[in-house]
Design an enzyme around this catalytic site. Sequence first.
Site, PDB file in Angstrom:
ATOM      1  N   LYS A   1      -4.548   3.795   2.430  1.00 24.43           N
ATOM      2  CA  LYS A   1      -5.027   2.898   2.159  1.00 24.43           C
ATOM      3  C   LYS A   1      -6.601   4.137   1.358  1.00 24.43           C
ATOM      4  O   LYS A   1      -7.043   3.744   0.723  1.00 24.43           O
ATOM      5  CB  LYS A   1      -5.608   1.741   2.433  1.00 24.43           C
ATOM      6  CG  LYS A   1      -4.908   0.818   2.969  1.00 24.43           C
ATOM      7  CD  LYS A   1      -4.863  -0.451   4.696  1.00 24.43           C
ATOM      8  CE  LYS A   1      -4.394  -1.217   4.733  1.00 24.43           C
ATOM      9  NZ  LYS A   1      -4.257  -1.926   5.816  1.00 24.43           N
TER      10      LYS A   1
ATOM     11  N   LYS B   1       1.174  -1.174   0.096  1.00 21.59           N
ATOM     12  CA  LYS B   1      -0.190  -0.021   0.109  1.00 21.59           C
ATOM     13  C   LYS B   1       1.148   1.059   0.072  1.00 21.59           C
ATOM     14  O   LYS B   1       0.381   2.430  -0.411  1.00 21.59           O
ATOM     15  CB  LYS B   1      -0.859  -0.067   1.526  1.00 21.59           C
ATOM     16  CG  LYS B   1      -0.510  -0.998   2.337  1.00 21.59           C
ATOM     17  CD  LYS B   1      -1.022  -2.266   2.446  1.00 21.59           C
ATOM     18  CE  LYS B   1       0.580  -2.623   3.698  1.00 21.59           C
ATOM     19  NZ  LYS B   1      -0.219  -2.548   4.964  1.00 21.59           N
TER      20      LYS B   1
ATOM     21  N   ILE C   1      -9.899  -8.407   1.368  1.00 20.05           N
ATOM     22  CA  ILE C   1     -11.793  -7.828   0.673  1.00 20.05           C
ATOM     23  C   ILE C   1     -11.045  -7.736  -0.689  1.00 20.05           C
ATOM     24  O   ILE C   1     -10.657  -6.510  -1.413  1.00 20.05           O
ATOM     25  CB  ILE C   1     -12.221  -6.709   1.586  1.00 20.05           C
ATOM     26  CG1 ILE C   1     -12.186  -7.034   3.422  1.00 20.05           C
ATOM     27  CG2 ILE C   1     -12.702  -6.602   1.142  1.00 20.05           C
ATOM     28  CD1 ILE C   1     -12.438  -5.929   3.530  1.00 20.05           C
TER      29      ILE C   1
HETATM   30  N1  HSE Z   1      -0.699  -3.928   8.664  1.00 18.64           N
HETATM   31  C1  HSE Z   1      -1.470  -3.780   8.248  1.00 18.64           C
HETATM   32  C2  HSE Z   1      -3.079  -3.857   9.079  1.00 18.64           C
HETATM   33  C3  HSE Z   1      -1.471  -5.380   7.249  1.00 18.64           C
HETATM   34  O1  HSE Z   1      -3.558  -4.372   9.922  1.00 18.64           O
HETATM   35  O2  HSE Z   1      -3.965  -3.606   7.957  1.00 18.64           O
HETATM   36  C4  HSE Z   1      -2.831  -5.108   6.229  1.00 18.64           C
HETATM   37  O3  HSE Z   1      -2.055  -4.305   5.247  1.00 18.64           O
END
Ligand code: HSE
Length: 397
Positions: free
Chosen positions: A201, A101, A132
């Site tokens: 994200k 990401k 997902i």
């Molecule tokens: N460290 C991230 C989380 C991993 O806990 O969502 C998944 O992107």
Amino acid sequence: MSVKFAVLGHGVVGSGVVELFYKNKKSIEKRAGTEMDIKYILDLRDFPDSPYHDKFTKDFNDILNDDEVTSVAECMGGVEPAFTFVKACLEKGKSVSTSNKELVAEKGDILLAAAKAHNCNFFFEASVGGAIPIIRPLHRCLAANDINKVAGILNGTTNFILTKMYNDNMSFADALKLAQELGYAEKDPTADVEGHDACRKICIISSLVFGKHVYPKYVYTKGISEVDLADVAAADILGHAIKLIASVRRLDDGRILPCVMPMLIPHENIMAGVSDVFNSVLVYGDGIDQAMFYGRGAGKLPTASAVLGDVIESVKHKITVFSQSWDSSDDNSFIAPVEELSTRWYFRVPADCDAVGEGAYTDDNGTSFITEEVLTFTQAADKAKALNALAYIPVMD
Ligand code: HSE
């Protein structure tokens, strides 16, 4: 003919890609319509006990210069050397599927353009929401909609920590340690705890939905390190759960407002019930009204599932199918500052504060209440100062 692909990185996700591929090889090949195999696994460490030890290389050029390798799964994490490697692969016409990401949030525009120019694919379904499916649905299944808002629980580690703290009375440190042991947390878990991972994200989602690269540095980001269990308990009594929410909405003037912050979610909102490592994403569009996506947001096989789904897609469609890309953006004038966020707010003030209305709840930690009126971020900060508030948190509308 057997299609060969390579896996960059043999950490939690990379090793999950190898494991899941060999576990389900037959059905994967059926779905891809061709035989497939992993030719290389790139990692600087030695794995002498791995059943696939003969596939390991420490030299990226072995992969880059092997024309038989047409697809690459990048699971190294971090911007460099991942960016250099991925760009080089795309420029050679090798499709890349990534779980990274940080890479997509910082360099997605460049990599999408490189894929387009070299007639191959740059896929990143695994970069948001773990298992997902959300990137492809946003880009394809929901393409007929005018999407004006997306809000989600996008970090599994923090959701896991908040759940363990509240439900099991576990300390923050123990819950974080468990999240690390389960392979949920980032190498540096500060990225989870302080909201940077969720920020990356929501940047990816914002770029995809609104068509312009949204850089993490322009997005207001606050993590869970200041969330007090006293507020989690009081919010619960007031009918809400506290979750780390990453959201983006389009304002009336066309600008967008992305942000990451703990928020109160009414119990009746389905998102309030999303616990443990699970993530959820709510998408609001003019055709669909709302659609919700839910599943495991982190972990070895859930993330590997998304990476391999992309690898299969890249094998099935050798020419570009991910035709949507987003524009690069040098300025941030299309991003509204968080000061413009308008919503109702939760406050916890000293118990002797007399400026509190109906519906307030008082315990040893103070008096908690939710405003009836909508306040901007700035107005809420002013009110907090005036009331000597111990905590104030926005409520998700
Ligand atoms: N460290 C991230 C989380 C991993 O806990 O969502 C998944 O992107």
